[in-house]
Write a protein that holds these residues in place. Structure first.
Motif, PDB file in Angstrom:
ATOM      1  N   THR A  17       0.869  -1.180   0.000  1.00 55.03           N
ATOM      2  CA  THR A  17       0.000   0.000   0.000  1.00 55.03           C
ATOM      3  C   THR A  17       0.903   1.227   0.000  1.00 55.03           C
ATOM      4  O   THR A  17       1.984   1.213   0.604  1.00 55.03           O
ATOM      5  N   TYR A  18       0.475   2.274  -0.683  1.00 55.63           N
ATOM      6  CA  TYR A  18       1.312   3.463  -0.781  1.00 55.63           C
ATOM      7  C   TYR A  18       0.490   4.723  -0.561  1.00 55.63           C
ATOM      8  O   TYR A  18      -0.727   4.755  -0.755  1.00 55.63           O
ATOM      9  N   LYS A  19       1.207   5.749  -0.099  1.00 53.24           N
ATOM     10  CA  LYS A  19       0.681   7.102  -0.042  1.00 53.24           C
ATOM     11  C   LYS A  19       1.587   7.956  -0.910  1.00 53.24           C
ATOM     12  O   LYS A  19       2.818   7.815  -0.859  1.00 53.24           O
ATOM     13  N   ALA A  20       0.980   8.826  -1.696  1.00 58.98           N
ATOM     14  CA  ALA A  20       1.779   9.615  -2.637  1.00 58.98           C
ATOM     15  C   ALA A  20       1.176  11.011  -2.775  1.00 58.98           C
ATOM     16  O   ALA A  20       0.066  11.283  -2.300  1.00 58.98           O
ATOM     17  N   ILE A  21       1.957  11.882  -3.421  1.00 54.29           N
ATOM     18  CA  ILE A  21       1.546  13.270  -3.645  1.00 54.29           C
ATOM     19  C   ILE A  21       1.530  13.526  -5.143  1.00 54.29           C
ATOM     20  O   ILE A  21       2.480  13.175  -5.864  1.00 54.29           O
ATOM     21  N   THR A  22       0.471  14.135  -5.600  1.00 52.95           N
ATOM     22  CA  THR A  22       0.358  14.464  -7.018  1.00 52.95           C
ATOM     23  C   THR A  22       1.126  15.745  -7.317  1.00 52.95           C
ATOM     24  O   THR A  22       1.604  16.436  -6.407  1.00 52.95           O
TER      25      THR A  22
END
Length: 410
Positions: A5-10
């Motif tokens: 699972t990942y968290k990212a920033i656009t």
């Protein structure tokens, strides 16, 4: 295949989450980046439903931070700031990205200090074991001038270049160090195990001993009868020097001696000139005044003997005497450097002339390092010849006299 699972920033700065399958955490981060996202956290999903964060534990907290780690962090830091992401948010992302536990801990503290109102320079300065004085002062220059992104780009060049120079110098010195260690070991073996057999022979024969032989007998006696005293003295001497070199006077003496070394001294001096010109050019481009630039360079030049001259230099600058004129009385600044600075001041193109000087001395350092590798070989051969020759004289001179004595008695 493991699931992550990942968290990212656009690119617009909004946060997104998702799940994907990859062979490793690094592969997962690469897949996220290929989607045009900046990964802030990648966690592997356990089969039982829990999650484990990709990365090392606290056991490696005090591992060394390599220059490659700092270079990678600086590139990521600059890229994210260029994308318009806030400093604190950038640090939060990068603290999850870095593989080095000690660097991660430093970034966590820096982000916390900035939240509490500290400047970026002060926050970085608290971690001087990770970020060098040069690094911190360049951050300071970027904050003062409002050109932090540009300064980070120049800082990347400096850190990468100096890492390459140090790597080249270490590579050039590897072979000589190995030879010197082998030479010292061979000398002790000869003195402690080979020469004693000849000592008893010479004494029983009653021949007069020449100076080389008496010296070797003295060294053998010291090493065999007084080793319990010699070892603590040698260890204490090294420890005392290490402590003294951390003081102001000790650093000044050490760096002065380094600049006077026959082969390495010129390399160190040219490297200092290249660093001076490069940093000065960057500070000038960042809008920092000459007086402030000199103050920053004084703490980042990397040589206490050269830095000590900046105190007098600052006094003369305050009197409005320009930069080239005070440098003429400085001991370690080359005529070429002074001339190029003088031309830059007269033409109003000081920054360009400093860049030219930096490039010139960068090339000089590279050439000197390659030349040093060629010169060290003959020096080592001469040293090895001297040691072997001295030992041969200590053994064969008494043997020759013993043979002559034996032939005379026949």
């Amino acid at each position: 295949m493991p699931s992550f699972t990942y968290k990212a920033i656009t690119e617009s700065g909004s946060r997104v989450t998702g799940t994907l399958e990859a062979e490793s955490a690094d592969a997962a981060r690469l897949l996220v980046a290929e989607k045009g996202l900046i990964p802030s956290s990648v966690r592997r999903t356990r089969s039982g439903g829990g999650q484990v964060k990709a990365g090392g534990g606290w056991a490696a907290r005090f591992t060394a931070v390599k220059p490659q780690d700092v270079i990678l962090f600086t590139k990521q830091f600059r890229t994210m700031l260029s994308a318009g992401i806030a400093v604190v948010q950038t640090l939060e992302v990068l603290e999850n990205q870095t593989e080095n536990p000690r660097l991660r801990a430093a970034l966590i503290d820096i982000a916390q200090d900035i939240r509490q109102g500290a400047s970026l320079y002060r926050a970085f300065l608290k971690h001087s074991a990770v970020f060098t004085p040069l690094y911190c002062n360049m951050i300071r220059a970027g904050e003062i001038s409002g050109t932090l992104i540009d300064v980070l780009g120049r800082l990347i060049y400096i850190v990468e270049h100096e890492f390459k120079v140090k790597k080249d110098i270490k590579s050039a010195l590897t072979y000589p160090v190995i030879v010197l260690v082998a030479l010292v070991i061979a000398f002790f073996v000869l003195v402690l195990f080979v020469f004693p057999n000849f000592i008893s022979l010479f004494r029983n024969a009653g021949v007069s001993l020449p100076m080389p032989t008496r010296v070797m007998i003295g060294i053998h006696a010291i090493l065999t009868h007084y080793w319990a005293l010699v070892l603590p003295l040698v260890a204490g001497g090294f420890f005392g020097l290490a402590v003294w070199f951390r003081t102001t006077r000790g650093r000044l003496f050490r760096d002065t001696m380094l600049l006077r070394l026959p082969i390495l001294g010129k390399v160190f001096a040219k490297a200092a000139m290249a660093r001076f010109a490069s940093i000065f050019a960057i500070l000038q481009a960042s809008g920092i005044t000459v007086l402030e630039s000199v103050e920053i360079i004084s703490g980042t030049i990397g040589n206490a003997a050269i830095a000590a001259q900046f105190d007098t230099l600052r006094e003369k600058l305050e009197q409005g005497r320009g930069l080239a004129e005070p440098l003429r009385s400085a001991r370690y600044f080359t005529p070429m450097m002074i001339t190029m600075i003088a031309i830059g001041e007269e033409s109003g193109q000081l920054e360009e002339m400093l860049k030219e000087a930096a490039q010139h001395y960068d090339d000089e350092v590279e050439y000197s390092v390659s030349k040093m590798s060629e010169l060290i070989g003959p020096v080592l051969v001469a040293g090895l010849t001297g040691v072997v020759g001295f030992f041969a004289l200590a053994v064969f001179l008494p043997l020759v006299e013993l043979m002559q004595k034996s032939m005379a008695g026949m």
